[in-house]
Design a protein around this motif. Structure first.
Motif, PDB file in Angstrom:
ATOM      1  N   GLU A 274       0.828  -1.209   0.000  1.00  0.00           N
ATOM      2  CA  GLU A 274       0.000   0.000   0.000  1.00  0.00           C
ATOM      3  C   GLU A 274       0.861   1.258   0.000  1.00  0.00           C
ATOM      4  O   GLU A 274       0.548   2.236  -0.677  1.00  0.00           O
ATOM      5  CB  GLU A 274      -0.942  -0.002   1.211  1.00  0.00           C
ATOM      6  N   TRP A 275       1.955   1.242   0.757  1.00  0.00           N
ATOM      7  CA  TRP A 275       2.860   2.388   0.792  1.00  0.00           C
ATOM      8  C   TRP A 275       3.461   2.613  -0.590  1.00  0.00           C
ATOM      9  O   TRP A 275       3.543   3.748  -1.068  1.00  0.00           O
ATOM     10  CB  TRP A 275       3.968   2.154   1.824  1.00  0.00           C
TER      11      TRP A 275
ATOM     12  N   LYS B  41       2.205   1.742  -3.512  1.00  0.00           N
ATOM     13  CA  LYS B  41       1.152   2.243  -4.403  1.00  0.00           C
ATOM     14  C   LYS B  41       0.897   3.735  -4.151  1.00  0.00           C
ATOM     15  O   LYS B  41       0.749   4.520  -5.090  1.00  0.00           O
ATOM     16  CB  LYS B  41      -0.131   1.460  -4.207  1.00  0.00           C
ATOM     17  N   ALA B  42       0.839   4.103  -2.880  1.00  0.00           N
ATOM     18  CA  ALA B  42       0.607   5.512  -2.533  1.00  0.00           C
ATOM     19  C   ALA B  42       1.759   6.378  -3.023  1.00  0.00           C
ATOM     20  O   ALA B  42       1.549   7.484  -3.535  1.00  0.00           O
ATOM     21  CB  ALA B  42       0.421   5.662  -1.030  1.00  0.00           C
TER      22      ALA B  42
END
Length: 82
Positions: free
Chosen positions: A4-5, A7-8
């Motif tokens: 997720e990090w 992707k962000a």
């Protein structure tokens, strides 16, 4: 969580690139308006052979209005983007 990090971070980098491209595009739009203003100034100074004075005066007035318009638009864009 690491995925997720990542992707962000990728989304953030894409948006930063978009902002940089947008700023460059606006600089080019302003430069185009200034170039177009200069072209209309040259057209306003041209004397076309075979035209009567009133027609030539109308063309010069139209060119002057275009110069004013292009300058006004460029100034507005410049005040908003720089």
């Amino acid at each position: 969580l690491k995925i997720e990090w990542c992707k962000a971070r990728a989304r953030k980098m894409c948006w930063e690139e978009e902002v940089a491209l947008l700023l460059e595009e606006m600089c080019r739009v302003i430069a185009y308006r200034r170039w177009n203003r200069d072209m209309w100034q040259m057209r306003g100074r041209e004397q076309l052979a075979g035209l009567d004075a009133s027609y030539q005066q109308g063309l010069s007035a139209f060119a002057a209005e275009q110069v004013s318009h292009q300058d006004r638009v460029a100034d507005d864009l410049e005040s908003h983007w720089q």
